[in-house]
Design a protein around this motif. Structure first.
Motif, mmCIF file in Angstrom:
data_model
loop_
_atom_site.group_PDB
_atom_site.id
_atom_site.type_symbol
_atom_site.label_atom_id
_atom_site.label_comp_id
_atom_site.label_asym_id
_atom_site.label_seq_id
_atom_site.Cartn_x
_atom_site.Cartn_y
_atom_site.Cartn_z
ATOM 1 N N GLU A 1 -56.057 17.530 -25.690
ATOM 2 C CA GLU A 1 -55.383 18.071 -24.325
ATOM 3 C C GLU A 1 -55.303 19.667 -24.287
ATOM 4 O O GLU A 1 -55.737 20.304 -23.309
ATOM 5 N N ARG B 1 -57.264 22.096 -21.642
ATOM 6 C CA ARG B 1 -56.389 23.117 -21.019
ATOM 7 C C ARG B 1 -57.029 24.482 -21.343
ATOM 8 O O ARG B 1 -57.169 25.275 -20.337
ATOM 9 N N TRP C 1 -53.997 17.400 -14.746
ATOM 10 C CA TRP C 1 -53.737 16.537 -15.817
ATOM 11 C C TRP C 1 -52.914 15.263 -15.521
ATOM 12 O O TRP C 1 -52.950 14.525 -16.106
ATOM 13 N N SER D 1 -52.440 11.875 -17.302
ATOM 14 C CA SER D 1 -51.432 12.280 -18.442
ATOM 15 C C SER D 1 -50.957 10.888 -19.282
ATOM 16 O O SER D 1 -50.520 11.130 -20.368
ATOM 17 N N GLN E 1 -58.405 10.830 -20.751
ATOM 18 C CA GLN E 1 -58.351 12.051 -21.496
ATOM 19 C C GLN E 1 -59.183 12.279 -22.542
ATOM 20 O O GLN E 1 -59.952 13.443 -22.545
#
Length: 263
Positions: A76, A80, A105, A109, A115
């Motif tokens: 993650e 990002r 996201w 999530s 993801q």
């Protein structure tokens, strides 16, 4: 997991439990002072350090769960950082890019497979090559699932090997990410700034950076401050050697940090 901090008014040591946001609103039980501790540390770092502490204390199964969670949260972090790096220079600036990232996201999530897909695409677009590390074998998926989902009780050497695999992968991707990690750092600082601006009058803000398995790598360039001499290349380390070296050099700091507040 908790950490020691000190009341800025009376300097009494206070044990604080890590929060998900890295923001800790506190009051001293001795003098009544109110203060807020901001910890400059990302979730994947906290989770990996938690796994390291569990491993050092002999809790092998708990260590595996923390290492696995650390890797997921690092993916993650990577996505990002890449998304913000790519969009920060567009119209609207960093704030608009951060808002777009948070909205995007939200759609994935709670879905780990999606993801993983975002991680695969982000790596391809940024590095221009296949993410060879996302195979079940490279990620140690079978071992992780046996421990977490099927109740397998692993031996210490198996956990060492899994930890080394996770450590080496995160370290490799941090090196490849390079200055791109700054964008994820800035996102955390913006969250801190928003909380800081909303603090009531009389509340003292305290910013801290804690020892950890990855902090020296990211902020100091190498472990233990050792750098290769000009014109010479340090011999490559395999996964187990890299983790063992990090554990030798950073583990004592984690132990000291933990024990400093024990009664």
């Amino acid at each position: 997991m908790d950490f020691p901090t000190a009341c800025p008014a009376c300097h009494r040591e206070v044990r604080v439990e890590f929060t998900d946001s890295a923001v800790h609103d506190l009051s001293c039980s001795q003098c009544g002072s109110r203060f807020c501790v901001f910890v400059r540390k990302h979730k994947f770092e906290v989770l990996f350090d938690l796994g390291t502490r569990a491993l050092m204390d002999g809790y092998a199964r708990e260590a595996v769960a923390s290492f696995a969670a650390s890797l997921e949260r690092f993916f993650e972090f990577y996505v990002r950082a890449y998304a913000l790096e790519r969009q920060a220079g567009t119209e609207g600036g960093f704030g608009a890019a951060l808002k777009a990232w948070e909205g995007t996201w939200r759609h994935v999530s709670s879905q780990s497979e999606r993801q993983m897909g975002m991680m695969a695409l982000a790596y391809l677009l940024r590095e221009g090559r296949e993410p060879d590390f996302l195979t079940p074998k490279a990620l140690g998926v079978d071992f992780r699932n046996r421990v977490i989902h099927r109740g397998y009780l692993p031996r210490r050497e198996e956990v060492d090997a899994y930890a080394a695999r996770v450590f080496a992968l995160i370290d490799r991707l941090l090196v490849e990410l390079g200055e791109g990690a700054v964008h994820a750092e800035l996102a955390q600082e913006q969250a801190f700034a928003a909380h800081l601006a909303a603090l009531p009058e009389g509340v003292t803000a305290v910013f801290e950076e804690h020892p950890g398995m990855f902090r020296a790598r990211r902020f100091g360039g190498t472990l233990g401050g050792k750098r290769a001499l000009p014109g010479k290349t340090a011999p490559p380390l395999n996964d187990a050697q890299a983790f063992a070296r990090a554990l030798t050099e950073r583990g004592p700091l984690l132990a000291t940090f933990r024990k400093s507040g024990e009664r």
